[in-house]
Design an enzyme around this catalytic site. Structure first.
Site, PDB file in Angstrom:
ATOM      1  NE  ARG A   1      -3.498   2.909   0.333  1.00 23.49           N
ATOM      2  CZ  ARG A   1      -4.528   3.203   1.204  1.00 23.49           C
ATOM      3  NH1 ARG A   1      -5.386   1.714   1.855  1.00 23.49           N
ATOM      4  NH2 ARG A   1      -5.529   4.660   0.898  1.00 23.49           N
TER       5      ARG A   1
ATOM      6  NE  ARG B   1      -8.294   2.997  -1.237  1.00 16.06           N
ATOM      7  CZ  ARG B   1      -8.998   3.461  -2.065  1.00 16.06           C
ATOM      8  NH1 ARG B   1      -8.477   4.046  -3.212  1.00 16.06           N
ATOM      9  NH2 ARG B   1      -9.882   3.220  -1.655  1.00 16.06           N
TER      10      ARG B   1
ATOM     11  CG  ASP C   1      -8.804   1.341   1.803  1.00 20.74           C
ATOM     12  OD1 ASP C   1      -7.677   1.836   2.965  1.00 20.74           O
ATOM     13  OD2 ASP C   1     -10.030   1.446   1.445  1.00 20.74           O
TER      14      ASP C   1
ATOM     15  CG  ASP D   1     -11.627   1.573   5.677  1.00 23.32           C
ATOM     16  OD1 ASP D   1     -10.542   2.577   5.407  1.00 23.32           O
ATOM     17  OD2 ASP D   1     -11.842   2.098   4.763  1.00 23.32           O
TER      18      ASP D   1
END
Length: 164
Positions: free
Chosen positions: A84, A93, A96, A98
């Site tokens: 990344r 990307r 990712d 989150d």
């Protein structure tokens, strides 16, 4: 429930985005993150740049003793492990990750907001959460997954396809 979401739309070292997500699953335990349940993997248009490669997304219910900021630090290390690079916001990307929710915690720090501030606006996030728990409620809005999904136009929901 603690939930993290994973997404990928470009390969890394000849590993496809779906394989990156699956490899990341296997890496989490090394960073004090235990998977309790996995969603399906979904395919959708890239957001917000629809011309970028298709995105693959999933969500995980996790168990961890890490504090939210330490969880974020470990997630950033895992993203870096999979190539990344943070060049510009919302660019393609390799990985990712989150933090979507951390039990019922509401946190509004400069570098960490929990629950994720846009989770209720993104079908590619909320559909995987439905796979984890149909009774899950947004910690700030107190809306169920079904109530959140009902707010989307059918065409928005239909753009997110179950891949695996």
């Amino acid at each position: 429930m603690k939930i993290i979401a994973l997404g990928s739309n470009i390969p890394f070292k000849n590993i496809s985005p779906v394989e990156i997500i699956e490899a990341a699953y296997n890496t989490l335990a090394n960073y004090n993150i235990k998977i309790l349940k996995k969603s399906n993997i979904y395919q959708s248009e890239a957001y917000p740049n629809k011309s970028d490669p298709l995105f693959y997304n999933s969500a995980l219910s996790i168990e961890t003793k890490l504090k939210p900021i330490d969880l974020l630090d470990n997630i950033l290390k895992i993203e870096k492990l999979f190539g990344r690079e943070r060049k510009e916001k919302n660019s393609p990307r390799t990985l990712d990750i989150d933090i979507i929710s951390y039990d019922n915690l509401i946190l509004n720090e400069k570098n960490l907001k929990i629950p994720h501030p846009a989770l209720h606006l993104r079908p590619f996030v909320i559909l995987p959460i439905r796979d984890l728990d149909t009774n899950w409620k947004h910690p700030a809005f107190f809306k169920t997954v079904a109530q959140i999904i009902d707010k989307f136009e059918p065409k928005e929901i239909n753009k997110v396809k179950k891949f695996i």
